[in-house]
Design a protein around this motif. Structure first.
Motif, PDB file in Angstrom:
ATOM      1  N   SER A  77      31.529  35.117  29.953  1.00 55.97           N
ATOM      2  CA  SER A  77      32.123  35.274  28.625  1.00 55.97           C
ATOM      3  C   SER A  77      33.081  34.156  28.231  1.00 55.97           C
ATOM      4  O   SER A  77      33.360  33.960  27.041  1.00 55.97           O
ATOM      5  CB  SER A  77      32.874  36.610  28.545  1.00 55.97           C
ATOM      6  N   GLY A  78      33.640  33.445  29.228  1.00 54.14           N
ATOM      7  CA  GLY A  78      34.612  32.413  28.919  1.00 54.14           C
ATOM      8  C   GLY A  78      35.988  32.943  28.577  1.00 54.14           C
ATOM      9  O   GLY A  78      36.833  32.215  28.050  1.00 54.14           O
ATOM     10  N   ILE A  79      36.253  34.195  28.892  1.00 53.38           N
ATOM     11  CA  ILE A  79      37.558  34.793  28.639  1.00 53.38           C
ATOM     12  C   ILE A  79      38.591  34.213  29.606  1.00 53.38           C
ATOM     13  O   ILE A  79      38.259  33.796  30.713  1.00 53.38           O
ATOM     14  CB  ILE A  79      37.469  36.336  28.805  1.00 53.38           C
ATOM     15  N   GLY A  80      39.845  34.146  29.171  1.00 53.63           N
ATOM     16  CA  GLY A  80      40.925  33.698  30.037  1.00 53.63           C
ATOM     17  C   GLY A  80      41.613  34.877  30.694  1.00 53.63           C
ATOM     18  O   GLY A  80      41.721  35.951  30.096  1.00 53.63           O
ATOM     19  N   TYR A  81      42.073  34.693  31.939  1.00 48.94           N
ATOM     20  CA  TYR A  81      42.748  35.765  32.675  1.00 48.94           C
ATOM     21  C   TYR A  81      44.183  35.377  32.994  1.00 48.94           C
ATOM     22  O   TYR A  81      44.469  34.236  33.385  1.00 48.94           O
ATOM     23  CB  TYR A  81      42.064  36.023  34.024  1.00 48.94           C
ATOM     24  N   LEU A  82      45.084  36.358  32.857  1.00 49.44           N
ATOM     25  CA  LEU A  82      46.404  36.311  33.476  1.00 49.44           C
ATOM     26  C   LEU A  82      46.427  37.440  34.492  1.00 49.44           C
ATOM     27  O   LEU A  82      46.389  38.618  34.123  1.00 49.44           O
ATOM     28  CB  LEU A  82      47.519  36.500  32.439  1.00 49.44           C
ATOM     29  N   PHE A  83      46.446  37.082  35.768  1.00 45.90           N
ATOM     30  CA  PHE A  83      46.327  38.065  36.839  1.00 45.90           C
ATOM     31  C   PHE A  83      47.696  38.222  37.497  1.00 45.90           C
ATOM     32  O   PHE A  83      48.179  37.319  38.182  1.00 45.90           O
ATOM     33  CB  PHE A  83      45.278  37.608  37.856  1.00 45.90           C
ATOM     34  N   VAL A  84      48.328  39.370  37.266  1.00 47.13           N
ATOM     35  CA  VAL A  84      49.674  39.626  37.769  1.00 47.13           C
ATOM     36  C   VAL A  84      49.568  40.376  39.088  1.00 47.13           C
ATOM     37  O   VAL A  84      48.926  41.431  39.171  1.00 47.13           O
ATOM     38  CB  VAL A  84      50.477  40.456  36.747  1.00 47.13           C
ATOM     39  N   THR A  85      50.207  39.847  40.134  1.00 46.30           N
ATOM     40  CA  THR A  85      50.092  40.485  41.444  1.00 46.30           C
ATOM     41  C   THR A  85      51.254  40.105  42.349  1.00 46.30           C
ATOM     42  O   THR A  85      51.903  39.079  42.144  1.00 46.30           O
ATOM     43  CB  THR A  85      48.757  40.079  42.118  1.00 46.30           C
ATOM     44  N   HIS A  86      51.514  40.970  43.315  1.00 41.03           N
ATOM     45  CA  HIS A  86      52.457  40.632  44.388  1.00 41.03           C
ATOM     46  C   HIS A  86      51.691  40.229  45.640  1.00 41.03           C
ATOM     47  O   HIS A  86      52.286  39.853  46.644  1.00 41.03           O
ATOM     48  CB  HIS A  86      53.350  41.841  44.707  1.00 41.03           C
ATOM     49  N   ASP A  87      50.355  40.320  45.583  1.00 38.24           N
ATOM     50  CA  ASP A  87      49.501  40.151  46.754  1.00 38.24           C
ATOM     51  C   ASP A  87      48.804  38.791  46.720  1.00 38.24           C
ATOM     52  O   ASP A  87      47.805  38.605  46.020  1.00 38.24           O
ATOM     53  CB  ASP A  87      48.476  41.286  46.795  1.00 38.24           C
ATOM     54  N   LEU A  88      49.312  37.845  47.486  1.00 35.22           N
ATOM     55  CA  LEU A  88      48.730  36.503  47.495  1.00 35.22           C
ATOM     56  C   LEU A  88      47.333  36.473  48.106  1.00 35.22           C
ATOM     57  O   LEU A  88      46.589  35.517  47.884  1.00 35.22           O
ATOM     58  CB  LEU A  88      49.643  35.547  48.263  1.00 35.22           C
ATOM     59  N   SER A  89      46.968  37.505  48.861  1.00 36.66           N
ATOM     60  CA  SER A  89      45.664  37.486  49.522  1.00 36.66           C
ATOM     61  C   SER A  89      44.506  37.561  48.527  1.00 36.66           C
ATOM     62  O   SER A  89      43.378  37.190  48.857  1.00 36.66           O
ATOM     63  CB  SER A  89      45.560  38.640  50.523  1.00 36.66           C
ATOM     64  N   VAL A  90      44.757  38.042  47.306  1.00 36.93           N
ATOM     65  CA  VAL A  90      43.669  38.144  46.330  1.00 36.93           C
ATOM     66  C   VAL A  90      43.654  36.971  45.347  1.00 36.93           C
ATOM     67  O   VAL A  90      42.702  36.818  44.588  1.00 36.93           O
ATOM     68  CB  VAL A  90      43.750  39.473  45.534  1.00 36.93           C
ATOM     69  N   VAL A  91      44.690  36.138  45.376  1.00 34.48           N
ATOM     70  CA  VAL A  91      44.831  35.095  44.364  1.00 34.48           C
ATOM     71  C   VAL A  91      43.700  34.075  44.424  1.00 34.48           C
ATOM     72  O   VAL A  91      43.168  33.643  43.395  1.00 34.48           O
ATOM     73  CB  VAL A  91      46.204  34.403  44.493  1.00 34.48           C
ATOM     74  N   ARG A  92      43.289  33.676  45.637  1.00 35.13           N
ATOM     75  CA  ARG A  92      42.223  32.679  45.757  1.00 35.13           C
ATOM     76  C   ARG A  92      40.923  33.161  45.117  1.00 35.13           C
ATOM     77  O   ARG A  92      40.096  32.348  44.694  1.00 35.13           O
ATOM     78  CB  ARG A  92      41.958  32.371  47.229  1.00 35.13           C
ATOM     79  N   HIS A  93      40.717  34.457  45.077  1.00 40.10           N
ATOM     80  CA  HIS A  93      39.449  35.010  44.606  1.00 40.10           C
ATOM     81  C   HIS A  93      39.394  35.154  43.087  1.00 40.10           C
ATOM     82  O   HIS A  93      38.315  35.420  42.540  1.00 40.10           O
ATOM     83  CB  HIS A  93      39.209  36.378  45.251  1.00 40.10           C
ATOM     84  N   ILE A  94      40.521  35.004  42.387  1.00 40.72           N
ATOM     85  CA  ILE A  94      40.525  35.297  40.965  1.00 40.72           C
ATOM     86  C   ILE A  94      41.093  34.178  40.111  1.00 40.72           C
ATOM     87  O   ILE A  94      40.810  34.109  38.913  1.00 40.72           O
ATOM     88  CB  ILE A  94      41.325  36.606  40.713  1.00 40.72           C
ATOM     89  N   ALA A  95      41.890  33.260  40.687  1.00 45.65           N
ATOM     90  CA  ALA A  95      42.665  32.333  39.858  1.00 45.65           C
ATOM     91  C   ALA A  95      42.359  30.872  40.145  1.00 45.65           C
ATOM     92  O   ALA A  95      42.004  30.493  41.259  1.00 45.65           O
ATOM     93  CB  ALA A  95      44.157  32.594  40.046  1.00 45.65           C
ATOM     94  N   ASP A  96      42.540  30.050  39.114  1.00 48.13           N
ATOM     95  CA  ASP A  96      42.484  28.594  39.253  1.00 48.13           C
ATOM     96  C   ASP A  96      43.874  28.041  39.577  1.00 48.13           C
ATOM     97  O   ASP A  96      44.011  27.114  40.364  1.00 48.13           O
ATOM     98  CB  ASP A  96      41.994  27.953  37.948  1.00 48.13           C
ATOM     99  N   ASP A  97      44.878  28.624  38.920  1.00 49.53           N
ATOM    100  CA  ASP A  97      46.262  28.177  39.080  1.00 49.53           C
ATOM    101  C   ASP A  97      47.144  29.378  39.391  1.00 49.53           C
ATOM    102  O   ASP A  97      46.777  30.529  39.102  1.00 49.53           O
ATOM    103  CB  ASP A  97      46.764  27.481  37.809  1.00 49.53           C
ATOM    104  N   VAL A  98      48.319  29.102  39.935  1.00 47.80           N
ATOM    105  CA  VAL A  98      49.245  30.173  40.286  1.00 47.80           C
ATOM    106  C   VAL A  98      50.658  29.762  39.899  1.00 47.80           C
ATOM    107  O   VAL A  98      51.026  28.592  39.994  1.00 47.80           O
ATOM    108  CB  VAL A  98      49.157  30.510  41.796  1.00 47.80           C
ATOM    109  N   MET A  99      51.424  30.756  39.427  1.00 49.06           N
ATOM    110  CA  MET A  99      52.824  30.550  39.072  1.00 49.06           C
ATOM    111  C   MET A  99      53.649  31.579  39.836  1.00 49.06           C
ATOM    112  O   MET A  99      53.359  32.781  39.784  1.00 49.06           O
ATOM    113  CB  MET A  99      53.017  30.726  37.559  1.00 49.06           C
ATOM    114  N   VAL A 100      54.660  31.105  40.566  1.00 48.91           N
ATOM    115  CA  VAL A 100      55.474  31.975  41.411  1.00 48.91           C
ATOM    116  C   VAL A 100      56.801  32.250  40.709  1.00 48.91           C
ATOM    117  O   VAL A 100      57.531  31.318  40.352  1.00 48.91           O
ATOM    118  CB  VAL A 100      55.728  31.330  42.792  1.00 48.91           C
ATOM    119  N   LEU A 101      57.103  33.536  40.506  1.00 48.55           N
ATOM    120  CA  LEU A 101      58.354  33.946  39.881  1.00 48.55           C
ATOM    121  C   LEU A 101      59.294  34.542  40.913  1.00 48.55           C
ATOM    122  O   LEU A 101      58.869  35.301  41.794  1.00 48.55           O
ATOM    123  CB  LEU A 101      58.107  34.988  38.788  1.00 48.55           C
TER     124      LEU A 101
END
Length: 262
Positions: free
Chosen positions: A190-214
């Motif tokens: 679909s070409g939709i953009g995602y903002l994936f909010v998580t505390h679990d870094l183990s899933v980040v590689r599977h869903i994101a291109d970039d990551v921002m740490v707060l």
């Protein structure tokens, strides 16, 4: 584009000068522990909270100011949709799955009843649900199926951006993998953009291109997932990484990282 976003609750600065850009069709993970400002940030993006400072722009249009009309509120809702951690709380327990998705189409589209039925069936098929699930109430579904319903409902208005707030945190690990795979397929098709909010870094590689740490409402590190996760520069990012259980994991590393950070 988000620039200088701030939100204060009393004396507590929940979000402090947060800025980032999400390219069309990209996926950005926002990570941090509870209280880091993740959810407050995305609530401001969808209009559930008003920022005290900063701007939120989509296609050059400022979403930070109060919407001036019902039509503008609906237009904004169509642009950015949100999927929450617990789908059972976000679904009406008295409404069947098909009626839940149809309600969104009735509110946001000019489709007639027959066209809506076809669209509902297509959306449910897109997320891996069939006729049996379409006629069911939420309590008759598993956690993974309910999250699929929530995703179908969010996709109904063809948003530009989908915010997933801890969207797999309440699911079993095997179901998490299925939902992450589904989300990857939807983004690819679909070409939709995602903002994936998580505390679990183990899933980040599977869903994101970039990551921002707060941390405490501020961005402490940001960049491509491979760089941040493999060569973290900030001590807080290293703490989060040291806290992820894995083969050969030594929890004392996380304790040492916490002491060094404090």
């Amino acid at each position: 584009m988000v620039e200088g976003l701030c939100k204060r609750y009393g004396d507590h600065l929940a979000v402090d000068d947060v800025s980032f850009t999400l390219a069309p069709g990209a996926s950005l993970a926002i990570v941090g522990e509870s209280g880091s400002g993740k959810t407050t940030t995305v609530r401001m993006l969808v209009g559930l909270a008003r920022p005290d400072g900063g701007t939120v722009r989509l296609d050059g249009r400022d979403r930070s100011a109060r919407a001036r009309s019902r039509a503008e509120r609906l237009a904004r809702a169509r642009e950015i949709q949100m999927v929450f951690q617990d789908p059972y709380l976000s679904l009406d327990p008295r409404v069947t799955v098909s009626d839940c998705v149809d309600e969104v189409l009735r509110l946001h589209t000019p489709l007639d009843a027959a066209a809506r039925r076809s669209r509902v069936a297509g959306l449910l098929d897109q997320v891996g649900l069939g006729e049996r699930e379409a006629g069911a109430l939420p309590r008759r579904l598993s956690g993974g199926q309910r999250q699929r319903v929530a995703i179908a409902r969010a996709l109904a208005v063809e948003p530009r951006v989908l915010i997933l707030d801890e969207a797999v945190a309440a699911l079993d690990v095997s179901i998490q993998a299925q939902i992450l795979d589904l989300l990857a397929t939807i983004r690819r098709e679909s070409g939709i953009g995602y903002l994936f909010v998580t505390h679990d870094l183990s899933v980040v590689r599977h869903i994101a291109d970039d990551v921002m740490v707060l941390r405490s409402g501020r961005v402490v590190e940001a960049g491509p997932v491979s760089r941040v996760l493999d060569n973290a520069e900030h001590p807080y990012t290293r703490l989060l990484l040291d806290s992820v259980p894995r083969r050969g994991w030594d929890p004392s590393l996380a304790t040492a990282s916490r002491r060094a950070l404090d």
